[in-house]
Enzyme design. Structure first.
Site, PDB file in Angstrom:
ATOM      1  N   TRP A  21      -1.819   6.471 -12.941  1.00 45.90           N
ATOM      2  CA  TRP A  21      -2.858   7.288 -12.323  1.00 45.90           C
ATOM      3  C   TRP A  21      -2.434   7.677 -10.904  1.00 45.90           C
ATOM      4  CZ3 TRP A  21      -6.692   5.533  -8.489  1.00 45.90           C
ATOM      5  CH2 TRP A  21      -7.647   6.520  -8.181  1.00 45.90           C
ATOM      6  N   TYR A  54      -5.013  12.300 -16.469  1.00 44.40           N
ATOM      7  CA  TYR A  54      -4.255  12.044 -15.245  1.00 44.40           C
ATOM      8  C   TYR A  54      -3.327  13.220 -14.939  1.00 44.40           C
ATOM      9  CZ  TYR A  54      -5.607   7.066 -15.591  1.00 44.40           C
ATOM     10  OH  TYR A  54      -6.296   5.887 -15.667  1.00 44.40           O
ATOM     11  N   GLN A 177     -11.155  -1.918 -20.279  1.00 42.86           N
ATOM     12  CA  GLN A 177     -10.377  -1.678 -19.061  1.00 42.86           C
ATOM     13  C   GLN A 177     -11.339  -1.423 -17.898  1.00 42.86           C
ATOM     14  OE1 GLN A 177      -7.314   1.655 -17.473  1.00 42.86           O
ATOM     15  NE2 GLN A 177      -6.733   0.710 -19.407  1.00 42.86           N
ATOM     16  N   LYS A 216      -1.706  -3.376   3.400  1.00 42.27           N
ATOM     17  CA  LYS A 216      -1.000  -2.249   4.019  1.00 42.27           C
ATOM     18  C   LYS A 216      -1.875  -1.473   4.995  1.00 42.27           C
ATOM     19  CE  LYS A 216       0.048   1.134   1.195  1.00 42.27           C
ATOM     20  NZ  LYS A 216       0.552   1.816  -0.020  1.00 42.27           N
ATOM     21  N   ARG A 228      -2.153   6.042  -0.362  1.00 42.97           N
ATOM     22  CA  ARG A 228      -3.201   6.651  -1.182  1.00 42.97           C
ATOM     23  C   ARG A 228      -4.383   7.122  -0.342  1.00 42.97           C
ATOM     24  NH1 ARG A 228      -3.646   3.684  -7.099  1.00 42.97           N
ATOM     25  NH2 ARG A 228      -1.518   4.185  -7.758  1.00 42.97           N
TER      26      ARG A 228
END
Length: 322
Positions: A21, A54, A177, A216, A228
């Site tokens: 993704w 995606y 999921q 991060k 991201r």
């Protein structure tokens, strides 16, 4: 790399799965995507997760190219359907028409004869559940799908699907999921207990909360370039986690990870894998080194004192209800 059974099914999947993704077909170029997939394979990852929505279906194409030439029996390919894949009224949802057409399109893009686990990306309120489950079952009978699962379904929705499958003698759901990590634990109350009793395994996504639990993002500082949080798609989901109190607490987890000989990412993934009902944790990665680091979390056991210390630090930042 260790492997676990997917629920009570006979299928074994790698403890760490590689998901594409945002990355493949969007955030990174094709050559980099291929390098990351090779790194995943080198690290022992055999389970690869994608979806037809995606990157406007490009993610499936890139994964198919990346796995071309790999012995098909040695990997498990998971994909999903539900979100729109075109402008047509029937190019979305879980109707029989879309399930059948989407499955064939995914097979073509992935360059394979069958999908190991085909998952309903969300629940479809506009389609009778009986219709969806019959279409899934037909794909299994045709040999185009081996197992079926769902993603982000509630306990009630899963319970109803199991009841219908049993009454109609259809193949049952074997996987769910959901999003699950140190900060988001909403499935623990209802979904995990139901699935554990019914033999459904959890293949969880965002075990690192899109990199937040890798440490991060630092309090009082802008997101790193290329992360991201700076990506148009990723920033929409990650923004609610980028506040200083939470980021400061996450930094306090780093010494705990270091004392255990782990990176913070490995600590976070190992925590997920140690929870009840988990079959695999899906990680992303835009660099091969990220895949190697994440894969090293397989097989790690955290002691009870460490688990307690983690919960003490995170405290009221933990999301336990939807």
């Amino acid at each position: 790399m260790l492997h676990r059974r997917l629920g009570r099914s006979g299928l074994r999947i790698s403890e760490i799965a590689y998901g594409n993704w945002i990355t493949h077909g969007a955030q990174i170029d094709q050559e980099q995507a291929l390098a990351c997939t090779r790194a995943a394979l080198d690290a022992g990852i055999t389970t690869f997760d994608t979806a037809d929505a995606y990157a406007d279906s490009r993610a499936e194409e890139v994964l198919g190219l990346a796995l071309a030439g790999v012995r098909r029996e040695s990997v498990e390919i998971l994909t999903k359907l539900y979100w729109p894949t075109g402008p047509g009224a029937n190019e979305r949802g879980l109707s029989r028409k879309h399930v059948m057409e989407a499955a064939h399109a995914s097979l073509r893009r992935l360059g394979t004869d069958y999908i190991d686990v085909y998952q309903a990306h969300r629940y479809d309120d506009d389609t009778p559940l009986e219709e969806t489950l019959r279409a899934f079952d037909d794909l299994i009978r045709q040999g185009k799908v081996l197992y079926v699962g769902v993603s982000e379904w509630s306990a009630d929705q899963i319970r109803r699907a199991l009841s219908i499958a049993d009454s109609m003698c259809l193949d049952r759901i074997v996987s769910n999921q959901p999003q699950y990590n140190l900060l988001r634990r909403t499935i623990e109350a209802d979904v995990v207990p139901l699935c554990s009793s019914e033999g459904i395994g959890q293949i969880v996504y965002q075990p690192l909360a899109q990199g937040v639990l890798a440490g991060k993002y630092l309090p009082g500082q802008p997101p790193p370039a290329g992360s991201r949080a700076t990506d148009e798609t990723g920033s929409e989901f990650i923004g609610r986690l980028l506040y200083d109190d939470l980021l400061e607490r996450i930094q306090r987890l780093k010494p705990l990870a270091a004392d255990a000989g782990l990176s913070l990412a490995q600590l976070s993934i190992a925590w997920v894998l140690q929870q009840p009902g988990i079959s695999s944790a899906i990680v992303g990665g835009s660099r091969p080194s990220q895949l190697a680091d994440s894969a090293a979390a397989s097989g790690i056991k955290l002691d009870p004192e460490l688990l307690d210390a983690i919960d003490t630090i995170l405290g009221d930042t933990i999301e336990r209800t939807a």
